[in-house]
Scaffold this active site. Structure first.
Site, PDB file in Angstrom:
ATOM      1  N   LYS A  33      -1.741  -9.912   3.936  1.00 41.05           N
ATOM      2  CA  LYS A  33      -1.179 -10.291   2.641  1.00 41.05           C
ATOM      3  C   LYS A  33       0.056  -9.472   2.292  1.00 41.05           C
ATOM      4  O   LYS A  33       1.020 -10.006   1.725  1.00 41.05           O
ATOM      5  CB  LYS A  33      -2.226 -10.160   1.532  1.00 41.05           C
ATOM      6  CG  LYS A  33      -2.603  -8.754   1.124  1.00 41.05           C
ATOM      7  CD  LYS A  33      -3.559  -8.766  -0.038  1.00 41.05           C
ATOM      8  CE  LYS A  33      -3.962  -7.360  -0.436  1.00 41.05           C
ATOM      9  NZ  LYS A  33      -2.836  -6.574  -0.953  1.00 41.05           N
ATOM     10  N   THR A  34       0.056  -8.177   2.626  1.00 37.74           N
ATOM     11  CA  THR A  34       1.222  -7.344   2.330  1.00 37.74           C
ATOM     12  C   THR A  34       2.443  -7.842   3.095  1.00 37.74           C
ATOM     13  O   THR A  34       3.556  -7.904   2.560  1.00 37.74           O
ATOM     14  CB  THR A  34       0.936  -5.871   2.686  1.00 37.74           C
ATOM     15  OG1 THR A  34      -0.175  -5.406   1.919  1.00 37.74           O
ATOM     16  CG2 THR A  34       2.151  -5.004   2.391  1.00 37.74           C
ATOM     17  N   ASP A 224       0.242  -8.685  -6.768  1.00 43.76           N
ATOM     18  CA  ASP A 224      -0.695  -8.354  -5.692  1.00 43.76           C
ATOM     19  C   ASP A 224      -2.079  -8.072  -6.278  1.00 43.76           C
ATOM     20  O   ASP A 224      -2.202  -7.641  -7.435  1.00 43.76           O
ATOM     21  CB  ASP A 224      -0.171  -7.127  -4.941  1.00 43.76           C
ATOM     22  CG  ASP A 224      -0.994  -6.803  -3.701  1.00 43.76           C
ATOM     23  OD1 ASP A 224      -1.644  -7.725  -3.159  1.00 43.76           O
ATOM     24  OD2 ASP A 224      -0.999  -5.631  -3.277  1.00 43.76           O
ATOM     25  N   GLU A 225      -3.132  -8.321  -5.502  1.00 45.04           N
ATOM     26  CA  GLU A 225      -4.518  -8.045  -5.906  1.00 45.04           C
ATOM     27  C   GLU A 225      -4.853  -8.677  -7.255  1.00 45.04           C
ATOM     28  O   GLU A 225      -5.437  -8.050  -8.145  1.00 45.04           O
ATOM     29  CB  GLU A 225      -4.766  -6.524  -5.963  1.00 45.04           C
ATOM     30  CG  GLU A 225      -4.503  -5.781  -4.667  1.00 45.04           C
ATOM     31  CD  GLU A 225      -5.562  -6.010  -3.594  1.00 45.04           C
ATOM     32  OE1 GLU A 225      -6.442  -6.858  -3.812  1.00 45.04           O
ATOM     33  OE2 GLU A 225      -5.499  -5.343  -2.558  1.00 45.04           O
ATOM     34  N   GLN A 255     -13.227 -10.757  -2.953  1.00 51.33           N
ATOM     35  CA  GLN A 255     -13.181  -9.299  -3.004  1.00 51.33           C
ATOM     36  C   GLN A 255     -13.005  -8.786  -4.438  1.00 51.33           C
ATOM     37  O   GLN A 255     -12.507  -7.675  -4.657  1.00 51.33           O
ATOM     38  CB  GLN A 255     -12.055  -8.773  -2.115  1.00 51.33           C
ATOM     39  CG  GLN A 255     -12.250  -9.097  -0.640  1.00 51.33           C
ATOM     40  CD  GLN A 255     -11.210  -8.433   0.247  1.00 51.33           C
ATOM     41  OE1 GLN A 255     -11.180  -7.213   0.412  1.00 51.33           O
ATOM     42  NE2 GLN A 255     -10.346  -9.240   0.834  1.00 51.33           N
ATOM     43  N   ARG A 604     -14.864  -4.504   6.540  1.00 48.77           N
ATOM     44  CA  ARG A 604     -14.170  -3.247   6.872  1.00 48.77           C
ATOM     45  C   ARG A 604     -14.269  -2.971   8.375  1.00 48.77           C
ATOM     46  O   ARG A 604     -13.515  -2.149   8.910  1.00 48.77           O
ATOM     47  CB  ARG A 604     -14.793  -2.052   6.139  1.00 48.77           C
ATOM     48  CG  ARG A 604     -14.779  -2.072   4.615  1.00 48.77           C
ATOM     49  CD  ARG A 604     -13.441  -2.412   4.035  1.00 48.77           C
ATOM     50  NE  ARG A 604     -13.358  -3.841   3.764  1.00 48.77           N
ATOM     51  CZ  ARG A 604     -12.213  -4.487   3.542  1.00 48.77           C
ATOM     52  NH1 ARG A 604     -11.070  -3.843   3.587  1.00 48.77           N
ATOM     53  NH2 ARG A 604     -12.207  -5.791   3.297  1.00 48.77           N
TER      54      ARG A 604
END
Length: 690
Positions: A33-34, A224-225, A255, A604
């Site tokens: 995503k970044t 973002d987020e 998330q 993770r």
């Protein structure tokens, strides 16, 4: 020119090239995503958009700096993004210019968390609250209540009903304190972190001129987020993008795990027409929805399990993560007789992984709550496996653990003045000078009757505190003189009331103490138990002396692990009542958030994933079996190494600290270190985090 076609996958490329208008980018875990956001910004600039007309909002300075650096790399260092940063950073810049419209001066100061607590203490005093005279929420707890109310857009009464139902009678006084706190900040020309958000929102509502100026300037707004935004933040973004309607939000509803901070998952679920119709709230009916489902982190074996788990949630956007990696090995689900057998397996497997070439720093053990790590910490110490602890303080260094151990220490050793000082200073009306008088008198006392009379040397308030202590002391005298019973006696006293008034996370602290009671059942000798606890506490110092270059495994709560990754991940204590947290069963949408938390933990892992649970050994969990989340799993997706839900194991018999020498042999090697407990859980701790 950037070669977008070769540097992005098809999913990312669609976002970068077609991100005009209202866009929701559902970015699965490990999907880049970044990279997508930064290439989108670079593409806008290549298309002639002035960087000052781009607003890029993140949640952390780290994320902001990473994106800025990547954009600069893509542009050969030529581009500067003047309007990129955290919500608080952007708010501060605007408020510095327009503060007078809100009756502030432009040179206002910012209060950090410690400053806020100090000011609330003044408000408490003004209200006539004397915490030495009667139990009342601490300034930190009051701060957390006010903060949550402002970020969630709720009243003090609503927050008390949700978080402290027993305090409904405090609504009026806490509301007055909140109002006094607001007035004092305005008078002193200061804002706290919550003010930066709330005041910016009020400014945009109040001033059409300011609102139109920024809505006109920001042709493109990227967030973002987005799943972590609260109501205030989402409202600010909606107003900023009000004119051009070019708003691109990136996030993953799967998330969304921060409702305890007032994050509202409805912001992302209601963003699109589909979300808006299903969940209510203001959305963008014509929004384009993009999905980033190509995962670069985990093996297909791990992703298949993660997809299977999150599919059980109802309120979500459908996603299907796909790995670019080759299959490796199925995740393993392993039951154990108790927490200690579980810890032994994890420690042993960690050593095996190291021998197989996995660096210790690429191994993590995750858990739902901090107290779940206690048995493992003991095992790691025994095996000399170095570790870093994320998401809090190590078990035996936590303030409330030290509090209860102090009660046991004075019970065991009447001459322990350090422990006496800690115990007495917790009591209502007993300050340092009063505690010193009592300690001198206690040294000469021989009976409980003599102790009972010492309250007469104190003020009337101090006598109340001493009576509270004596009630605990007498409870301890009535039980069997073994650690577990003495701890239970302390927990069955006014100390639990002290916890709730002192800490906003008192429930978690109480769980820690219940786990301490379970741990203590393995040792019936009080002096030896206290020595063992002290050696556990000192281990942090001995590890730090080994140097920062030593490789260490990571122990972390799942909340703190979000955004991180490791080759090997263990998720422990996946038992009923523990994960999901038993409180979630009674909360609206609580189970779905817990399942999202489990999903975050699963994703993770890169190559190795171990899901473990004890059948006994934790409070309220005797023979409780696996978590409901494990029961939901498709058995074809896991290695069924002994995973039989109905199996009943006999707890291993370990009446002593096997493997340990006499603690007295090591006393000279113990180095004690004072560890600060840390402040309240807040969005920011200092101004440098803006």
């Amino acid at each position: 020119m950037i070669d977008y076609i070769n540097e992005l996958n098809e999913e990312q490329l669609k976002v970068v090239q077609n991100g005009d208008g209202a866009c929701l980018v559902l970015a699965g875990a490990g999907s880049g995503k970044t990279r997508t956001i930064t290439y989108r910004v670079a593409h806008l600039i290549e298309q002639g958009v002035d960087p000052k007309n781009i607003l890029l909002v993140t949640f952390t300075n780290k994320a902001a700096k990473e994106m800025i650096n990547r954009v600069q790399e893509l542009s050969g260092g030529k581009v500067r993004l003047p309007w990129s940063g955290t919500f608080h950073h952007v708010s501060y810049r605007i408020l510095k210019k327009y503060a007078p419209l809100l009756n502030y001066k432009s040179n206002f100061s910012i209060l950090d968390s410690a400053d806020s607590v100090d000011l609330i203490k003044i408000c408490l005093k003004q209200e006539g609250v004397d915490r030495k005279q009667r139990r009342f929420p601490s300034a930190k707890v009051v701060q957390s209540i006010i903060s949550y109310a402002r970020n969630a857009g709720e009243t003090i009464e609503q927050v008390l009903e949700l978080k402290h139902p027993k305090w409904s009678d405090l609504n009026d006084v806490l509301s007055r304190i909140a109002d006094d706190y607001r007035i004092r900040k305005l008078s002193a020309n200061v804002m706290d972190f919550d003010d930066l958000l709330v005041n910016l929102y009020l400014l945009l509502l109040k001033s059409e001129r300011v609102r139109d100026a920024y809505a006109t300037q920001f042709q493109y707004v990227l967030v973002d987020e987005y799943q972590d935004t609260n109501r205030v933040q989402a409202s600010i973004i909606r107003l900023m993008a009000g004119k051009h309607k070019n708003i691109l939000v990136v996030g993953d509803d799967a998330q969304s795990i921060y409702s305890f901070r007032a994050a509202d998952i409805k912001n992302i679920l209601a963003f699109s027409a589909k979300g808006g119709s299903a969940f209510g709230g203001e959305g963008y009916p014509d929004a384009k929805i993009f999905k980033l489902e190509t995962n670069y982190r985990s093996t297909p074996d791990i992703l298949n399990l993660a997809n299977d788990v999150i599919a059980n949630n109802i309120k979500q956007y459908d996603k299907d993560l796909k790995s670019i990696l080759n299959p490796f090995t199925k995740p393993e689900v392993l039951p154990f007789s108790d927490n200690y057998e579980e810890a032994e397996f994890i420690a042993e497997r960690i050593l095996e992984l190291r021998e197989e070439g996995v660096p210790l720093k690429e191994i993590s053990v995750l858990f739902r709550a901090s107290f779940h790590s206690q048995a493992l910490e003991v095992e790691l110490v025994k095996r000399d496996i170095p570790y870093d602890y994320r998401g809090g303080v190590r078990f035996f260094e936590r303030a409330h653990i030290k509090d209860v151990l102090a009660y046991l220490r004075v019970f065991n050793n009447k001459d322990d003045v350090i422990a006496w000082s800690r115990v007495l200073n917790m009591q209502v009306g007993i300050g340092p000078s009063g505690a010193q008088k009592l300690i001198q008198a206690i040294a000469l006392a021989d009976t409980t009757e003599e102790l009972s009379q010492f309250g007469s040397m104190l003020s009337s308030r101090g006598q109340m505190g001493w009576n509270d202590f004596m009630s605990v002391w007498k409870k301890m005298l009535l039980v069997e003189k073994i650690p577990s019973e003495l701890i239970k006696a302390v927990l069955d006293s006014k100390y639990t009331e002290y916890l709730e008034y002192e800490y906003q996370d008192y429930r978690e602290r109480l769980q820690d103490l219940l786990q301490l009671s379970v741990f203590s059942e393995r040792q019936s000798d009080l002096p030896r138990f206290l020595a063992e606890a002290s050696m556990q506490e000192s281990y942090n110092t001995s590890q730090s002396e080994r140097g920062s270059d030593d490789e260490k495994i990571i122990l972390s709560t799942v909340h703190q692990a979000k955004g991180l990754e490791w080759q090997a991940v263990f998720i422990l204590n996946l038992s009923a009542g523990q994960f999901p947290n038993d409180r979630a069963l009674s909360e609206a949408d609580g189970v779905e958030e817990e399942r999202r938390l489990f999903y975050v933990a699963l994703t993770r892992a890169k190559k190795y994933l171990y899901l473990t649970y004890p059948l006994s050994g934790g409070f309220n969990s005797l023979n409780s079996g696996p978590s409901m989340f494990l029961e939901e799993i498709n058995r074809d997706l896991i290695s069924e190494s002994g995973f039989i839900a109905s199996t009943v194991f006999t707890p291993s018999e370990q009446s002593d600290f096997s493997g340990w020498d006499d603690p007295s042999d090591d006393v000279d090697d113990i180095v004690y270190e004072a560890v600060d407990e840390g402040g309240p859980r807040s969005f920011l701790r200092g101004i440098d985090e803006l």
